[in-house]
Design an enzyme around this catalytic site. Sequence first.
Site, PDB file in Angstrom:
ATOM      1  N   TYR A   1      -7.255   4.419  25.807  1.00 45.72           N
ATOM      2  CA  TYR A   1      -6.158   3.473  26.144  1.00 45.72           C
ATOM      3  C   TYR A   1      -6.182   2.068  25.620  1.00 45.72           C
ATOM      4  CZ  TYR A   1      -8.545   2.518  30.595  1.00 45.72           C
ATOM      5  OH  TYR A   1      -9.466   2.411  31.893  1.00 45.72           O
ATOM      6  N   GLU A   2      -5.330   1.345  25.879  1.00 47.31           N
ATOM      7  CA  GLU A   2      -4.831  -0.033  25.395  1.00 47.31           C
ATOM      8  C   GLU A   2      -5.265  -0.069  23.702  1.00 47.31           C
ATOM      9  OE1 GLU A   2      -3.362  -3.255  26.104  1.00 47.31           O
ATOM     10  OE2 GLU A   2      -4.059  -2.209  27.795  1.00 47.31           O
ATOM     11  N   GLY A   3      -4.778   0.969  22.951  1.00 47.52           N
ATOM     12  CA  GLY A   3      -4.872   1.132  21.624  1.00 47.52           C
ATOM     13  C   GLY A   3      -6.149   1.911  21.475  1.00 47.52           C
TER      14      GLY A   3
END
Lengths: 601, 601
Positions: free
Chosen positions: A449-451
């Site tokens: 997550y978060e890229g």
Amino acid sequence: MYKAPVEEIAFTLNHVAGLADAVEIGRFGDLSSDLVNAILDEAGRFATNEIAPLGEIGDKQGARLIDGEVKTPDGWPELYRHWREGGWNGLTAPEAFGGQHLPHMLNVAALEMWNSASMAFALAPTLTMGAIEALVAHGSDALKGKYLEKMVSGEWTGTMNLTEPHAGSDLGVLKTRAERRGDGTYRIFGQKIFITWGEHDAADNIVHLVLARLPDAPAGTRGISLFLVPKFLVDDDGSLGARNDVFCHSIEHKLGIHGAPTCTMIYGDGRFHPENGEEKGAIGWLIGEENKGLACMFTMMNNARLAVGMQGVAIAEAATQKAVAYAHERTQGRAPGWTGEGKRGDMSPIIEHPDIAGTLITMKALTQGARAICYACAYAIDMSHHTEGDEARHWSERAALLTPVAKSFATDIGVEVASLGIQVHGGMGFIEETGAARYLRDARIAPIYEGTNGIQAIDLVTRKLPLSSGEQVRGFIGELKEIAESVAASNDTAFGESGDRLRAAVFALEAATNWLLEVQADGRSADALAGATPYQRLFGLTLTGCYLAKGALVDIGDGGTEKRVALCRFMAENLLAETSALKDRVISGAASLEAARAILA
Amino acid sequence: MYKAPVEEIAFTLNHVAGLADAVEIGRFGDLSSDLVNAILDEAGRFATNEIAPLGEIGDKQGARLIDGEVKTPDGWPELYRHWREGGWNGLTAPEAFGGQHLPHMLNVAALEMWNSASMAFALAPTLTMGAIEALVAHGSDALKGKYLEKMVSGEWTGTMNLTEPHAGSDLGVLKTRAERRGDGTYRIFGQKIFITWGEHDAADNIVHLVLARLPDAPAGTRGISLFLVPKFLVDDDGSLGARNDVFCHSIEHKLGIHGAPTCTMIYGDGRFHPENGEEKGAIGWLIGEENKGLACMFTMMNNARLAVGMQGVAIAEAATQKAVAYAHERTQGRAPGWTGEGKRGDMSPIIEHPDIAGTLITMKALTQGARAICYACAYAIDMSHHTEGDEARHWSERAALLTPVAKSFATDIGVEVASLGIQVHGGMGFIEETGAARYLRDARIAPIYEGTNGIQAIDLVTRKLPLSSGEQVRGFIGELKEIAESVAASNDTAFGESGDRLRAAVFALEAATNWLLEVQADGRSADALAGATPYQRLFGLTLTGCYLAKGALVDIGDGGTEKRVALCRFMAENLLAETSALKDRVISGAASLEAARAILA
């Protein structure tokens, strides 16, 4: 049980990342080293004594959706209240809204401790802090006045609503709609997935930041706007009003972070539509300008990505502590040279076996390296806020450069170290009650997550290396060379071959960097992208070696023990040789990748 | 959903491991290649159509202990009955007891497919096969006559009872007691933990093989005996009699393999003590000689360890299939050079992105390499049974050498590939319903049980390298050199740099091997042990490169596609460079490890 490593954290903050010198020269106003220590001590105490004991029940019980309400694990609402009453939510927030305006470095160090104690719990404030940051940077004065104080205090939590089923890494295709209402508000309609702490019972209100598209918006990423959508509307006097038309439709059954509700949120389907004839839709307020929503998100992206990197460090630290404790306790077999010394009969503690010892030292080296990288990134963020002109631009670029490395390397080693921790426990590691398996389950989301870490690698290679025409990264590599040279020049035999190994690693990083800059200048983006992930790993390993060396040099300069030197040497002589292989892969991997694509057809 | 890769399995068995030539010259009697293909096809059909659909419910529901009885997941007792009725349990067992006496290679290939479909399910027969093997090799005629036919048919399952709470890797300290009864039977008292499929509802009887210590036994590993302890006593006519005094006290709550009950078994505490005045204790019969129990276990150790290696291959295969399918389906972003071609709008399938493609090809290369290593090990086992004298000794040594590499490398890459599989799925990979997370959870036990991979490395370095004074491993490395030279000499440009990279890898393996043999000859066992795990990895990677090359050479010789060549090249140019780093670590890692031990104090 986890015990916050306050001393190690303080050392890394102060002497590897650079906080001590910055405080010394008054870079952060009247912040004193005494205050820094007091904050770290108190955060460590809270994480160790209050959060950690509730981590296991959070995992076991998980968040539960009951009649449309999300119930967090037993004891968590009270824990959250204690935590926010301690003032922890507003460490870096502006004083005007009740924050303490302290450097990000301190918050990052505290985040490490919250996450080690319970990553699922720490996610709630992590999201709130992100929302605060976006609102501070882009919100109107009216919005700030209405929401920020309660968010900074933590009485209200925040969320980030980006992902939709078909729009994950690629936000350009999101479909959530926003309609102008004429009175300055908007109506929001759509579905968002994977919304962390999207609904829960630990705060009075939840402030959703939602990406959506206006009817006349351009296609793609240039047509996305950011809206504030509260769970409960807020009256002018600050009291809570009607329920807004947003609700949690379901929560996910996940591999880990069970205590953190991961919600599918529905906006504007009429479930909470008022009966008074108002238009349908969840009521939202624009943050920043129309169609500039993605830019608003990006201003907080560095901090959010760094916060996820801290999760990797945090899990690695906790997993290492647990494995070291078990390896001291558990006896099995007889290590070479083990005499027993009248201690515990014929069997050695397993920590005496070379393979177990090597595993544990590897875990320590990777954890401390990842910590240093993340703190160095936080230092750059702070410096960019406390300097001006070219200097601020320099530090802003440095933070931008380090962010993908911090996020990806720390979260990758979080998974690796947690997995090694299970291995050290043998069969007991596979039993959930032991607790080692939870670390692997929790850690596994952070590289995603978060890229995803693949996205981080693309960002690093295509956007960060070219900063200032490559001078930012070249300057940074120059600093790393100086560390390697200092080790080589130290004449301390305890460093072993560290000087040469560090030099070789930095040269490998430099060669790969130059190659990536060149092929991109030639327009060969596919070749650069093929090498992006090994390059990112090369960067992280080299930084780990250099930062361990930096700490060791400070330590021996201060007459400290040889432990930091020994760890640096272990890293240099065991784990840095991989950098040469990674460099080769960056430079020559693309051709074989293209040739092998047919296999996947 | 998993689909058994029968063609790939057959190719690797026949042309990489050597089955085709052996069948051709009649090494395995009248076994024909048609029969081989028919067996593989049918096993693939069963795994794909019957086991795989019940894998998920097995994970979700898990095994449950209800009123002292273990209930396996819904549908599993019927599934097991279908499976054994297919004759799969007795593939390699002696014909005298209803087995088919086929080569182990076929059973190993079938095990791969059962495990890919459901590792938790496949564990039941894996344990039974181990028990059969021990009984065939060491049981008295009376025991064989009473038990083997039902075990070979699978009507009764078997278990291996080794571990106790304080005795895991170190069996010398086990405490379970056995007392002589005077009539040739024994009474067993004690507690065993981690007993896979120790109790369940899928078979009429369960035959426990139990390690225990006689009252007058010498201390340590030379005082351990092996006993057969059935759940239900068996009358002379073969019918089931009274319940024996053994029961399942509890089952473990584990990270993975939820469908497989992992039991704590209690022997002789009186729960099932008959009321007729008989002495207390679970009734057991000696297998082999008193105090020679560990030797009995070791005769089956190679096969059992190889079977666990197959679990690594199996999970890697299943995880790779799932990730490849998802990467074709999921669209996100736009890969370099992607034109859309009118397919699915602007977004590319994520498989087009270089990072995802490289990840998937890495997963394929590691999976196929581990498969080849395991099959080559099975080939050596079969050859040792079908040759005589020096030749048999040679193959027996080859099997012994390859076993720790097969077990450790395959299970390590099982975890790695499963973790990469989650990563390819992005956020969906973390959601349990997707199924990608299950592979990581299941895979994580395989590097631990049947001898941790650290123990395998010790075995490889201290017991296997010195076989025939090092000539066994040197001869093997000579064969690998020939493969590297053949690639270098092939003049096929599609191999790229493969020839040079393979050569370098084999030389690294050779240098590390010679160093380990030398330091051990000098009595520096701690130095050798410090390098054991990196050496084991070096061995596995080099073998992967060489076996992919061997397959590629066969394929192009037969006018096949260039796919195998491309995979070999990808492996050689991307993943083999690590071998040089590993070699350095083997040779120079010990000093820094010793220096760094103080960190752990």
